[in-house]
Enzyme design. Structure first.
Site, short mmCIF file in Angstrom:
data_model
loop_
_atom_site.label_atom_id
_atom_site.label_comp_id
_atom_site.label_asym_id
_atom_site.label_seq_id
_atom_site.Cartn_x
_atom_site.Cartn_y
_atom_site.Cartn_z
N PRO A 55 0.83 -1.21 0.00
CA PRO A 55 0.00 0.00 0.00
C PRO A 55 0.85 1.26 0.00
O PRO A 55 1.82 1.37 0.75
CB PRO A 55 -0.78 -0.13 1.31
CG PRO A 55 0.09 -0.96 2.20
CD PRO A 55 0.80 -1.92 1.29
N HIS A 60 8.10 0.33 7.24
CA HIS A 60 7.34 1.41 6.61
C HIS A 60 8.19 2.18 5.61
O HIS A 60 8.10 3.41 5.48
CB HIS A 60 6.78 2.36 7.67
CG HIS A 60 5.46 2.97 7.32
ND1 HIS A 60 4.29 2.64 7.96
CD2 HIS A 60 5.12 3.88 6.39
CE1 HIS A 60 3.29 3.34 7.45
NE2 HIS A 60 3.77 4.10 6.49
N GLN A 77 -5.52 -2.02 3.10
CA GLN A 77 -4.69 -1.59 4.23
C GLN A 77 -5.46 -0.61 5.09
O GLN A 77 -6.07 0.34 4.58
CB GLN A 77 -3.40 -0.94 3.73
CG GLN A 77 -2.51 -0.36 4.81
CD GLN A 77 -2.83 1.10 5.11
OE1 GLN A 77 -3.30 1.83 4.25
NE2 GLN A 77 -2.60 1.51 6.34
N ASP A 88 8.83 -6.35 3.06
CA ASP A 88 8.99 -5.27 2.09
C ASP A 88 10.19 -4.42 2.48
O ASP A 88 10.84 -4.66 3.49
CB ASP A 88 7.70 -4.44 1.97
CG ASP A 88 7.40 -3.59 3.20
OD1 ASP A 88 8.26 -3.44 4.08
OD2 ASP A 88 6.26 -3.07 3.29
N GLY A 89 10.48 -3.42 1.63
CA GLY A 89 11.55 -2.48 1.93
C GLY A 89 12.79 -2.67 1.10
O GLY A 89 13.58 -3.57 1.38
N SER A 113 -4.38 1.44 -0.20
CA SER A 113 -4.17 2.21 1.01
C SER A 113 -5.47 2.86 1.50
O SER A 113 -6.30 3.30 0.69
CB SER A 113 -3.13 3.30 0.76
OG SER A 113 -3.03 4.18 1.86
N LYS A 129 0.98 -5.41 9.57
CA LYS A 129 2.13 -4.89 8.84
C LYS A 129 2.94 -3.97 9.74
O LYS A 129 2.38 -3.10 10.41
CB LYS A 129 1.65 -4.12 7.60
CG LYS A 129 2.74 -3.47 6.76
CD LYS A 129 2.12 -2.81 5.54
CE LYS A 129 3.16 -2.11 4.68
NZ LYS A 129 3.65 -0.85 5.32
N THR A 146 -1.92 -1.70 9.63
CA THR A 146 -0.59 -1.12 9.80
C THR A 146 -0.34 -0.82 11.27
O THR A 146 -1.08 -0.04 11.88
CB THR A 146 -0.44 0.14 8.95
OG1 THR A 146 -0.49 -0.22 7.56
CG2 THR A 146 0.89 0.83 9.22
N ARG A 201 9.31 13.20 9.20
CA ARG A 201 9.72 13.19 7.79
C ARG A 201 10.15 14.60 7.39
O ARG A 201 9.34 15.45 7.01
CB ARG A 201 8.57 12.67 6.92
CG ARG A 201 8.13 11.28 7.37
CD ARG A 201 6.86 10.80 6.69
NE ARG A 201 6.40 9.55 7.29
CZ ARG A 201 5.28 8.92 6.94
NH1 ARG A 201 4.52 9.43 5.98
NH2 ARG A 201 4.93 7.79 7.54
N TYR A 206 -5.70 2.06 8.45
CA TYR A 206 -5.32 2.85 9.60
C TYR A 206 -6.54 2.99 10.50
O TYR A 206 -7.67 3.04 10.01
CB TYR A 206 -4.84 4.25 9.19
CG TYR A 206 -3.51 4.28 8.49
CD1 TYR A 206 -2.36 3.79 9.09
CD2 TYR A 206 -3.39 4.84 7.22
CE1 TYR A 206 -1.14 3.83 8.45
CE2 TYR A 206 -2.17 4.89 6.57
CZ TYR A 206 -1.05 4.39 7.20
OH TYR A 206 0.16 4.43 6.55
#
Length: 315
Positions: free
Chosen positions: A77, A241, A127, A272-273, A106, A217, A155, A164, A129
């Protein structure tokens, strides 16, 4: 330039995308140590190739939670895909269908769960939240169920938004011509909790409102994998993430072996990643993953050539 690998797609995508949107997609948290490590961790793993094995008949297809897919690569997502292409998540769904694999949509999509499902020719996961008001989560889960999504991906690694710094410097906000399509007409300021109201008890609550399989996740330790199993999950996605949450955390591929060992076959494990090459996928499978999830490269393909770009990235 005709792209022949994902690095080529990354270069091309940057030329086609607004710089603020590019930073949103590409950035990590704090010093972006984990963001960079997602790639270098794969580079440190060495293959031990065996010779003179008959490879005249190869089969890449597999299943994920019982759903057939053409390869052990499914789509992670990612939010706000209409910043990369006007058709956003709908074009992604079309490209993923061409590749005969699975897309995870997402919560923060710029196309609704219904629009994505109508565009898709392949299987979908949703996915999730969570929100201050549980009814809002339940509403969108019910819509995903009705639209034919096959699993819920909760998640777990966003109790609050990561620091960020690219987005802070850019004063990032969703462009005014776009919206969170799953919540059109809803003032989310009344619903979204920061920090998010999310604990292990959220898995118990989630099981009371959906019969769909639940994956969690954002797991990076054997201890949390065991708790997730105790709470009855159908799958674990080993993930940091994309380096966007806790900087200097483990990478997915580093955490994968201990989680596979702890799970011991009792549920499916994904990772993932930083996956950019077929050899990265091979390393993840060799370390016990059922399949890998790919995120940013899908956005690059989307920005370069819409659904066809997504399809080409996966192929």
């Amino acid at each position: 330039m005709e792209p022949i690998n994902l690095n080529d797609y990354e270069i091309l995508a940057q030329t086609r995308m607004d710089p603020t949107a590019w930073d949103f997609y590409q950035g990590g948290s704090d010093d972006e140590v984990t963001l960079r490590a997602n790639r270098t961790a794969f580079e440190r793993i060495r293959l031990r190739p065996r010779m003179l094995v008959d490879v005249s008949n190869l089969e890449l297809s597999t299943t994920v939670l019982g759903t057939p897919v053409s390869m052990p690569v499914i789509v992670a997502p990612t939010a706000y895909q209409c910043m990369a292409h006007p058709e956003g998540e709908c074009a992604t769904a079309q490209g993923v269908g061409m590749a005969r694999t699975l897309m995870t949509a997402s919560t923060f999509a710029t196309r609704s769960v219904e629009e994505i499902a109508n565009a898709a020719s392949g299987p979908l996961w949703f996915q999730l939240y969570t929100y201050r008001t549980p009814e809002l989560s339940e509403m969108v889960i019910r819509r995903a169920e009705a639209a034919g999504y096959r699993a819920i991906v909760l998640t777990a690694d966003l109790p609050r938004l990561g620091n960020r710094e690219r987005d802070i410097r850019n004063n990032f906000v969703l462009p005014p011509h776009l919206q969170l399509a799953n919540f059109a007409g809803i003032d989310l300021d009344d619903y979204i909790a920061v920090p998010y109201n999310l604990t292990w008890d959220s898995l118990d609550w989630l099981r009371t409102i959906t019969s769909l399989p639940i994956l969690v996740k954002g797991i990076l330790t054997a201890e949390d994998a065991q708790i997730a199993l105790d709470r009855g999950v159908s799958g674990i996605i080993v993930s940091n993430h994309g380096g966007r949450q806790l900087d200097t955390a483990l990478t997915g591929i580093e955490a994968l072996p201990e989680i596979v060992e702890a799970v011991a076959g009792r549920c499916e494990v994904y990772v993932d990643g930083g996956i950019r090459r077929g050899t990265d996928v091979l390393k993840a499978l060799a370390l016990g993953a059922r399949a890998v999830m790919v995120g940013r490269p899908i956005l690059w393909g989307l920005a370069v050539n819409g659904a066809e770009g997504v399809h080409h990235v996966l192929e």
